[in-house]
Scaffold this active site. Sequence first.
Site, PDB file in Angstrom:
ATOM      1  N   LYS A  19       0.842  -1.216   0.000  1.00  0.00           N
ATOM      2  CA  LYS A  19       0.000   0.000   0.000  1.00  0.00           C
ATOM      3  C   LYS A  19       0.864   1.248   0.000  1.00  0.00           C
ATOM      4  CE  LYS A  19       1.066   1.251   4.367  1.00  0.00           C
ATOM      5  NZ  LYS A  19       1.803   2.448   4.734  1.00  0.00           N
ATOM      6  N   PRO A 107       8.512  -4.028  -1.570  1.00  0.00           N
ATOM      7  CA  PRO A 107       9.804  -3.690  -0.952  1.00  0.00           C
ATOM      8  C   PRO A 107       9.806  -3.974   0.561  1.00  0.00           C
ATOM      9  CG  PRO A 107       9.056  -1.899  -2.382  1.00  0.00           C
ATOM     10  CD  PRO A 107       7.955  -2.915  -2.360  1.00  0.00           C
ATOM     11  N   VAL A 108      10.933  -4.467   1.074  1.00  0.00           N
ATOM     12  CA  VAL A 108      11.050  -4.805   2.498  1.00  0.00           C
ATOM     13  C   VAL A 108      11.363  -3.534   3.303  1.00  0.00           C
ATOM     14  CG1 VAL A 108      12.387  -6.133   4.186  1.00  0.00           C
ATOM     15  CG2 VAL A 108      11.848  -7.139   1.965  1.00  0.00           C
ATOM     16  N   MET A 112       5.728   0.360   2.894  1.00  0.00           N
ATOM     17  CA  MET A 112       4.672  -0.061   1.970  1.00  0.00           C
ATOM     18  C   MET A 112       3.915  -1.282   2.478  1.00  0.00           C
ATOM     19  SD  MET A 112       6.391   0.755  -1.692  1.00  0.00           S
ATOM     20  CE  MET A 112       4.851   0.449  -2.554  1.00  0.00           C
ATOM     21  N   SER A 116       2.868  -6.455   6.634  1.00  0.00           N
ATOM     22  CA  SER A 116       1.437  -6.474   6.971  1.00  0.00           C
ATOM     23  C   SER A 116       0.663  -7.291   5.941  1.00  0.00           C
ATOM     24  CB  SER A 116       0.890  -5.054   7.017  1.00  0.00           C
ATOM     25  OG  SER A 116       1.570  -4.299   7.999  1.00  0.00           O
ATOM     26  N   ASP A 149      -1.533  -1.692   9.999  1.00  0.00           N
ATOM     27  CA  ASP A 149      -1.755  -1.720   8.550  1.00  0.00           C
ATOM     28  C   ASP A 149      -2.321  -3.052   8.060  1.00  0.00           C
ATOM     29  OD1 ASP A 149      -0.725   0.827   8.272  1.00  0.00           O
ATOM     30  OD2 ASP A 149       1.306   0.126   7.813  1.00  0.00           O
TER      31      ASP A 149
HETATM   32  O1  C5P Z   1       0.771  -1.065  14.687  1.00  0.00           O
HETATM   33  P1  C5P Z   1       2.187  -1.359  14.311  1.00  0.00           P
HETATM   34  O2  C5P Z   1       2.756  -2.506  15.086  1.00  0.00           O
HETATM   35  O3  C5P Z   1       2.395  -1.493  12.847  1.00  0.00           O
HETATM   36  O4  C5P Z   1       3.003  -0.063  14.744  1.00  0.00           O
HETATM   37  C1  C5P Z   1       4.398  -0.067  14.835  1.00  0.00           C
HETATM   38  C2  C5P Z   1       4.836   1.138  15.644  1.00  0.00           C
HETATM   39  O5  C5P Z   1       4.560   2.331  14.918  1.00  0.00           O
HETATM   40  C3  C5P Z   1       4.129   1.311  16.968  1.00  0.00           C
HETATM   41  O6  C5P Z   1       4.761   0.590  17.991  1.00  0.00           O
HETATM   42  C4  C5P Z   1       4.224   2.813  17.196  1.00  0.00           C
HETATM   43  O7  C5P Z   1       5.501   3.155  17.675  1.00  0.00           O
HETATM   44  C5  C5P Z   1       4.126   3.353  15.785  1.00  0.00           C
HETATM   45  N1  C5P Z   1       2.753   3.750  15.432  1.00  0.00           N
HETATM   46  C6  C5P Z   1       2.224   4.899  15.995  1.00  0.00           C
HETATM   47  N2  C5P Z   1       0.958   5.302  15.668  1.00  0.00           N
HETATM   48  C7  C5P Z   1       0.208   4.597  14.777  1.00  0.00           C
HETATM   49  C8  C5P Z   1       0.726   3.421  14.184  1.00  0.00           C
HETATM   50  C9  C5P Z   1       2.011   3.037  14.536  1.00  0.00           C
HETATM   51  O8  C5P Z   1       2.890   5.563  16.795  1.00  0.00           O
HETATM   52  N3  C5P Z   1      -1.009   5.011  14.474  1.00  0.00           N
END
Ligand code: C5P
Length: 310
Positions: A19, A107-108, A112, A116, A149
Amino acid sequence: MSHLAAAPAPSVRVRAPGKINLTLRVGPVADDGYHPLVTVFQAVALHEEITATEVPEGAGISLTVEGPQADRVPLDSSNLAWQAVEAIARHVGLDPSVALHIAKGVPVAGGMAGGSADAAATLLACDALWGTALPREELAGLAATLGSDVPFALLGHTAVGTGRGHLLTPAMTRGEFHWAFATRDDGLSTPAVYRRFDELTGPTAPSVDDADDNGLMQALRAGDPTALGEALQNDLEAAALDLRPELARTLQIARDGGALGVMVSGSGPTVAALARSRQHALALAATWTAEDAADAVWCTTAPAPGARVL
Ligand code: C5P
């Protein structure tokens, strides 16, 4: 002479998209450490493909990966696909045993959501392989526990995301948009980019409740790439540029090449450029390569469907 070949173990293949965030408005960090978002996700036609194959009960999870940058993907429980198997097995009360193979097309660590997409595809693959037939809302609920995501990778197309980005409302779009991406081998950590955002904005970052969409939804409904290019905005871009100043040149090269809009994708370090056509996207990518402004370049279209069994 005759012999009986063993029947191949049942397996399921699922494809899920990467995405971009056409807009990513970020509010001040909340007490749970997350930032309230208003974002418009659009799935792109770069895909992860997961094959889940049945293994004997108690065998556990095994993971193999192929594709560009496969050597940078962890093969243990830190992989989001592995965690997806554990989450859905726990949810349905089954043994978390499966062999997963991931063919990477996103891409890693590029902002993107390739990881997820793997998690979303794994949920759907295990659900199909184990015959648990969970409703989509239940899969979306599990997806949200894995990462902000992951629900969007299930849904695909275009959607407005609020909350942590996991509360989704599908959005109307017309036509097809052409994108070029410049990626870097050295990824950026999402939490690190959010931390730098906090440092740059201070504790009084504006709320996202009344963030202006800059005409984005209208541009999508009209299928107008010029208006879409003008509406792109990413509140994390300044933080990503602060951590990776060299991205400024990558952005500028695409602007000079006539891109309709240019931005850092999500938390970066991928740079996304909206092109007038497929030919224009290829030309922008070729310029990045010629100017040594990317480690790899990718061209694709958007929107694309969400996770689906092949
Ligand atoms: O939800 P996810 O594990 O992908 O998020 C990774 C990190 O990105 C979270 O631990 C947080 O530090 C940050 N994040 C955030 N606010 C969001 C989504 C992610 O601060 N809405």
